[in-house]
Design a protein around this motif. Sequence first.
Motif, mmCIF file in Angstrom:
data_model
loop_
_atom_site.group_PDB
_atom_site.id
_atom_site.type_symbol
_atom_site.label_atom_id
_atom_site.label_comp_id
_atom_site.label_asym_id
_atom_site.label_seq_id
_atom_site.Cartn_x
_atom_site.Cartn_y
_atom_site.Cartn_z
ATOM 1 N N LYS A 1 23.655 26.490 94.188
ATOM 2 C CA LYS A 1 25.011 26.121 94.619
ATOM 3 C C LYS A 1 25.434 24.791 93.994
ATOM 4 O O LYS A 1 26.577 24.650 93.532
ATOM 5 C CB LYS A 1 25.059 26.025 96.137
ATOM 6 C CG LYS A 1 24.899 27.373 96.837
ATOM 7 C CD LYS A 1 24.862 27.212 98.334
ATOM 8 C CE LYS A 1 24.644 28.552 99.030
ATOM 9 N NZ LYS A 1 24.549 28.417 100.510
ATOM 10 N N VAL B 1 28.593 24.157 91.456
ATOM 11 C CA VAL B 1 29.667 23.177 91.639
ATOM 12 C C VAL B 1 29.835 22.330 90.376
ATOM 13 O O VAL B 1 30.962 22.084 89.907
ATOM 14 C CB VAL B 1 29.366 22.299 92.868
ATOM 15 C CG1 VAL B 1 30.357 21.133 92.939
ATOM 16 C CG2 VAL B 1 29.448 23.127 94.142
ATOM 17 N N ARG C 1 33.072 22.130 87.847
ATOM 18 C CA ARG C 1 33.730 20.876 87.489
ATOM 19 C C ARG C 1 33.844 20.729 85.971
ATOM 20 O O ARG C 1 34.871 20.276 85.448
ATOM 21 C CB ARG C 1 32.953 19.705 88.070
ATOM 22 C CG ARG C 1 33.049 19.607 89.600
ATOM 23 C CD ARG C 1 32.124 18.529 90.137
ATOM 24 N NE ARG C 1 32.207 18.461 91.599
ATOM 25 C CZ ARG C 1 31.393 17.693 92.351
ATOM 26 N NH1 ARG C 1 30.436 16.971 91.755
ATOM 27 N NH2 ARG C 1 31.533 17.675 93.655
ATOM 28 N N GLU D 1 37.238 21.307 96.695
ATOM 29 C CA GLU D 1 36.281 22.366 96.371
ATOM 30 C C GLU D 1 35.848 23.054 97.659
ATOM 31 O O GLU D 1 35.674 22.418 98.691
ATOM 32 C CB GLU D 1 35.063 21.765 95.657
ATOM 33 C CG GLU D 1 35.415 21.129 94.326
ATOM 34 C CD GLU D 1 34.250 20.339 93.764
ATOM 35 O OE1 GLU D 1 33.301 20.086 94.525
ATOM 36 O OE2 GLU D 1 34.296 19.974 92.576
ATOM 37 N N LEU E 1 33.298 26.449 99.357
ATOM 38 C CA LEU E 1 32.143 27.320 99.153
ATOM 39 C C LEU E 1 32.066 28.281 100.316
ATOM 40 O O LEU E 1 32.226 27.881 101.484
ATOM 41 C CB LEU E 1 30.866 26.486 99.038
ATOM 42 C CG LEU E 1 29.568 27.212 98.682
ATOM 43 C CD1 LEU E 1 28.692 26.305 97.833
ATOM 44 C CD2 LEU E 1 28.804 27.618 99.945
ATOM 45 N N ILE F 1 32.233 29.805 94.871
ATOM 46 C CA ILE F 1 32.653 28.409 94.843
ATOM 47 C C ILE F 1 34.005 28.364 94.143
ATOM 48 O O ILE F 1 34.181 28.945 93.071
ATOM 49 C CB ILE F 1 31.633 27.542 94.089
ATOM 50 C CG1 ILE F 1 30.234 27.737 94.663
ATOM 51 C CG2 ILE F 1 32.028 26.077 94.144
ATOM 52 C CD1 ILE F 1 29.135 27.087 93.847
ATOM 53 N N ALA G 1 37.480 25.743 93.107
ATOM 54 C CA ALA G 1 37.973 24.374 92.958
ATOM 55 C C ALA G 1 39.307 24.429 92.235
ATOM 56 O O ALA G 1 39.504 25.259 91.339
ATOM 57 C CB ALA G 1 36.971 23.507 92.191
#
Length: 611
Positions: free
Chosen positions: A45, A49, A53, A245, A247, A260, A262
């Motif tokens: 995870k 992330v 990004r 963000e 999840l 996930i 964002a």
Amino acid sequence: MLRWLTRSLHRKLTFVLVIATMVPVILLGMVSYHTASTITEEKAKLTGVNTLRQVNAIIETMVLDVENMSVFLIGQQEVQSYLTRERSGASEYLRMIGFLTNLAFSKPYISDIRIIPFNGNAELTNTTILQSTLFQQVDTDPQFWKNNTKWWSPPLTTVTSSGIKQTVSLVRPIRDMNTFKTIGMLSIGIDTAVIAQRLRDAAVDGAVMLVQDAQGRTIAASSTSITPSFVKIVTDKMTNSHETERLNSVGEGEDNQVVITAPVPIVPWDAYLAIPHHTFSAQNRYVLQLTAIAVVLAVVIMACAVGYFVRQVTKPLIRLARHLPAVSLERAYRPLPVESEDEIGTLISSYNLLNENIRQLTEQVKQNEAAKIEADLQALQAQIQPHFLYNTLSSVQWMAWMSSNDQIANMVGALGDFLRFSLNRGMQMCTVQQELEHIRNYLYIQSIRYPDRFTVETYFPDELMGNQMLKLLLQPLVENSIIHGLLKTKADQRGLLTIEAETPEPGWIRLRVCDNGVGMTEMELHALRERLAHYRFDDKAALHAPVGQDTSGCSAQMKPLGGYGLYNVQKRLLLHYGERAQLHVDSKQGAGTVITLYLMSNWTESQLNAS
């Protein structure tokens, strides 16, 4: 299972000790596995992330480049001049086209740059636009462009001279730098295939990445096989708040995913990363395998230690328990060693004494039975003496001649010659001519028994007639062809039986028996060859076993009928000639059967017995 366990002291002790020692190890392995799985999931995870990004940073860079490029074009002096001047020359138009082409070529993700003048001049673009619905979807309300200085289009299909592309475009008005009056429109398209390639490069193994606009339309994805249903599963439970963000876990069973999401800076887009749960264990498989190997090794070592300890304790009892059921009249007696002077040692000594008594009684019974069988055989041989049999047949033949019944006389004479050759004064060898005469006597008897059912043709070269061979090899093959081949055809169909001999090479004879009977199917032929192969020299004890004793592993249903057959011919060939002699069968259903013998010629009686 319980009964099998409780019937052995060794098994009961082993089971109890194994359970007592292995349960803690297995529990420890389960806890370790769970801990490793949790750590792996958290690492995946966190990696997801960071990946999201990085992708957002790449997309942000593209968007910033496009917006900066649009600001540059709006304020560029030549663009302002081209849009404010009512008529422009061809040279100026071509210069502007070259300028836009160079500008678009500097960025690989730029699909097209379009400038649409409102003064009637020709549209400027770096590539020829054959089909596009972009400006059909642009809001034409002046109030909209008064409140919005720029607008990002949904993903659209654009047909250009270089091919079909999927693009998302930045659209903004171009205003006069002096009067602020709208003098044209500018659009810069981003090739979504470039964004998709960036997603594929960044996506971890098994994961899927996609970018959507504010209306939930997919701009780009890391896989071309993504279906709308998959997109719905991924985005359904995710909120549309374009702020932070997020999840979440979505789907069930094999579709279970960790999603996930964002927001993409500057533009109203969201980036999604869907990681299947099964990839978590794959990413940290080394740790899990190491844990499993450690647990298995610990279990194996403990099981071996427990088994060794219990076996040492119960070894004398196990040995005695195994030998007691093995006491049989057919097995050789083998005494057990007495390794202790305790109760178990006394029990083993008693067992040895009992076995010795049984062995002596068994030997005595076998000797008595052998003497009885020998006496019976001698009595039978005394009753059936060959000369008595020949004289009886000669008397029957003479009586047939006296009654003028030549057919019966000839049949009895052929039978006498047939039996006389079979005994052959105890000799194993005969000449090829004697074997042929023996076959003719047999065929004469069969032709009387089955009139008009078959015709016989023989081909034997004269130079082979004096060669020596093992007797009674052809008669079983001829009998097999008649009974199982010719007589199974229709009653009105006359069969043909061919018997021939030849010399394929010096010192060898090839005998062949052919018929045009019913033949065999491929399955039957394969099964016959398999059963004949059991009589090779791989098991020499089988070659020397008595006729009728099953030493080849074939069941009684697989053996031929009668005392002699293909199997006994094969057995006699291998026993007397060795593996160089061959018996081969070829057959085709409805066409007949060919049986071939390949053996050495001119073997003497002494050579045959020595083999």
